[in-house]
Design a protein around this motif. Sequence first.
Motif, mmCIF file in Angstrom:
data_model
loop_
_atom_site.group_PDB
_atom_site.id
_atom_site.type_symbol
_atom_site.label_atom_id
_atom_site.label_comp_id
_atom_site.label_asym_id
_atom_site.label_seq_id
_atom_site.Cartn_x
_atom_site.Cartn_y
_atom_site.Cartn_z
ATOM 1 N N VAL A 1 -25.485 -22.537 -5.527
ATOM 2 C CA VAL A 1 -26.851 -23.207 -5.291
ATOM 3 C C VAL A 1 -27.229 -24.553 -5.068
ATOM 4 O O VAL A 1 -26.503 -25.446 -5.588
ATOM 5 C CB VAL A 1 -27.885 -22.505 -6.228
ATOM 6 C CG1 VAL A 1 -27.873 -21.072 -6.268
ATOM 7 C CG2 VAL A 1 -27.640 -23.054 -7.441
ATOM 8 N N LYS B 1 -31.233 -27.106 -4.165
ATOM 9 C CA LYS B 1 -32.408 -26.953 -4.528
ATOM 10 C C LYS B 1 -32.933 -26.375 -3.233
ATOM 11 O O LYS B 1 -32.212 -26.837 -2.139
ATOM 12 C CB LYS B 1 -33.046 -28.368 -4.735
ATOM 13 C CG LYS B 1 -32.661 -29.103 -6.119
ATOM 14 C CD LYS B 1 -34.013 -28.386 -7.153
ATOM 15 C CE LYS B 1 -33.782 -29.039 -8.382
ATOM 16 N NZ LYS B 1 -35.039 -29.040 -9.110
ATOM 17 N N ASN B 2 -34.285 -25.589 -3.067
ATOM 18 C CA ASN B 2 -34.575 -25.229 -1.871
ATOM 19 C C ASN B 2 -34.907 -26.393 -0.737
ATOM 20 O O ASN B 2 -34.509 -25.900 0.253
ATOM 21 C CB ASN B 2 -36.330 -24.444 -2.259
ATOM 22 C CG ASN B 2 -35.998 -23.371 -3.009
ATOM 23 O OD1 ASN B 2 -34.931 -22.786 -2.961
ATOM 24 N ND2 ASN B 2 -37.136 -23.156 -3.789
ATOM 25 N N ALA B 3 -35.192 -27.596 -1.140
ATOM 26 C CA ALA B 3 -35.342 -28.677 0.049
ATOM 27 C C ALA B 3 -34.127 -29.184 0.332
ATOM 28 O O ALA B 3 -34.203 -29.973 1.517
ATOM 29 C CB ALA B 3 -36.157 -29.609 -0.649
ATOM 30 N N CYS C 1 -26.076 -20.662 -1.744
ATOM 31 C CA CYS C 1 -25.282 -21.386 -0.491
ATOM 32 C C CYS C 1 -23.891 -20.606 -0.470
ATOM 33 O O CYS C 1 -23.283 -20.417 0.729
ATOM 34 C CB CYS C 1 -24.878 -22.764 -0.656
ATOM 35 S SG CYS C 1 -26.367 -23.711 -0.582
ATOM 36 N N ASN D 1 -36.769 -22.652 -7.689
ATOM 37 C CA ASN D 1 -36.517 -23.829 -7.089
ATOM 38 C C ASN D 1 -35.241 -23.912 -6.368
ATOM 39 O O ASN D 1 -34.756 -24.905 -5.854
ATOM 40 C CB ASN D 1 -36.682 -24.932 -8.260
ATOM 41 C CG ASN D 1 -38.150 -24.919 -8.546
ATOM 42 O OD1 ASN D 1 -39.198 -24.605 -7.953
ATOM 43 N ND2 ASN D 1 -38.169 -25.684 -9.735
ATOM 44 N N TRP D 2 -34.267 -22.901 -6.522
ATOM 45 C CA TRP D 2 -33.039 -22.930 -5.843
ATOM 46 C C TRP D 2 -32.741 -21.952 -4.739
ATOM 47 O O TRP D 2 -33.339 -20.764 -4.836
ATOM 48 C CB TRP D 2 -32.067 -22.692 -7.065
ATOM 49 C CG TRP D 2 -32.318 -23.982 -7.909
ATOM 50 C CD1 TRP D 2 -32.932 -23.588 -8.971
ATOM 51 C CD2 TRP D 2 -31.112 -25.121 -8.287
ATOM 52 N NE1 TRP D 2 -32.859 -24.898 -9.912
ATOM 53 C CE2 TRP D 2 -31.795 -25.643 -9.420
ATOM 54 C CE3 TRP D 2 -30.111 -25.465 -7.621
ATOM 55 C CZ2 TRP D 2 -31.259 -26.728 -9.848
ATOM 56 C CZ3 TRP D 2 -29.763 -26.684 -7.902
ATOM 57 C CH2 TRP D 2 -30.293 -27.345 -9.233
ATOM 58 N N LYS D 3 -31.781 -22.034 -3.907
ATOM 59 C CA LYS D 3 -31.202 -21.236 -2.904
ATOM 60 C C LYS D 3 -29.789 -20.998 -2.976
ATOM 61 O O LYS D 3 -29.077 -21.972 -3.251
ATOM 62 C CB LYS D 3 -31.836 -21.697 -1.524
ATOM 63 C CG LYS D 3 -31.379 -22.746 -0.931
ATOM 64 C CD LYS D 3 -31.826 -23.188 0.446
ATOM 65 C CE LYS D 3 -31.161 -24.179 0.906
ATOM 66 N NZ LYS D 3 -31.802 -24.762 2.334
ATOM 67 N N CYS E 1 -27.290 -26.612 2.274
ATOM 68 C CA CYS E 1 -26.033 -26.332 1.917
ATOM 69 C C CYS E 1 -24.949 -27.245 2.300
ATOM 70 O O CYS E 1 -24.836 -27.547 3.463
ATOM 71 C CB CYS E 1 -25.743 -24.919 2.021
ATOM 72 S SG CYS E 1 -26.920 -23.641 1.478
ATOM 73 N N LYS F 1 -30.583 -17.337 0.988
ATOM 74 C CA LYS F 1 -31.766 -16.661 0.657
ATOM 75 C C LYS F 1 -32.071 -17.361 -1.082
ATOM 76 O O LYS F 1 -31.333 -18.127 -1.782
ATOM 77 C CB LYS F 1 -31.155 -15.222 -0.027
ATOM 78 C CG LYS F 1 -30.902 -14.470 1.245
ATOM 79 C CD LYS F 1 -31.894 -13.886 2.123
ATOM 80 C CE LYS F 1 -31.672 -13.333 3.467
ATOM 81 N NZ LYS F 1 -30.459 -12.528 3.738
ATOM 82 N N PRO F 2 -33.260 -16.995 -1.127
ATOM 83 C CA PRO F 2 -33.613 -17.745 -2.584
ATOM 84 C C PRO F 2 -33.215 -17.038 -3.787
ATOM 85 O O PRO F 2 -32.634 -15.933 -3.806
ATOM 86 C CB PRO F 2 -35.195 -17.146 -2.857
ATOM 87 C CG PRO F 2 -35.654 -16.941 -1.302
ATOM 88 C CD PRO F 2 -34.404 -16.581 -0.602
#
Length: 108
Positions: free
Chosen positions: A100, A102-104, A82, A78-80, A107, A46-47
Amino acid sequence: MTIVDSGRSPVMKKIITVVGVLAASALGLAGQAQAGPAPMPNFKGKPLMAVYRTVDAGTRIDVRDVSGFKRHVLWPANWKACTQVPAAGAPVGAPVEIGVVKNAERCP
């Protein structure tokens, strides 16, 4: 709540009814307060902003980059997430630790 008519005026009956309703409401709220905090949600994937929106404002959240690059999280959008401690379903403890990337990124 049933009130037995003992010759009281209609105004007094309304006051007694209101007091009874307030007492019942207070007892219901006290029971909810004793239930304790909600369990920790699953934040994996999740963000990071969802973590901040969900966790109580009084709970400390420690965030660290788990990609291996040891970057600082300056813009949470900009992070999600893990990893998380405590695990999903466990009681929320302080602090909450979120790993966490970065979104791109994937994990680890």
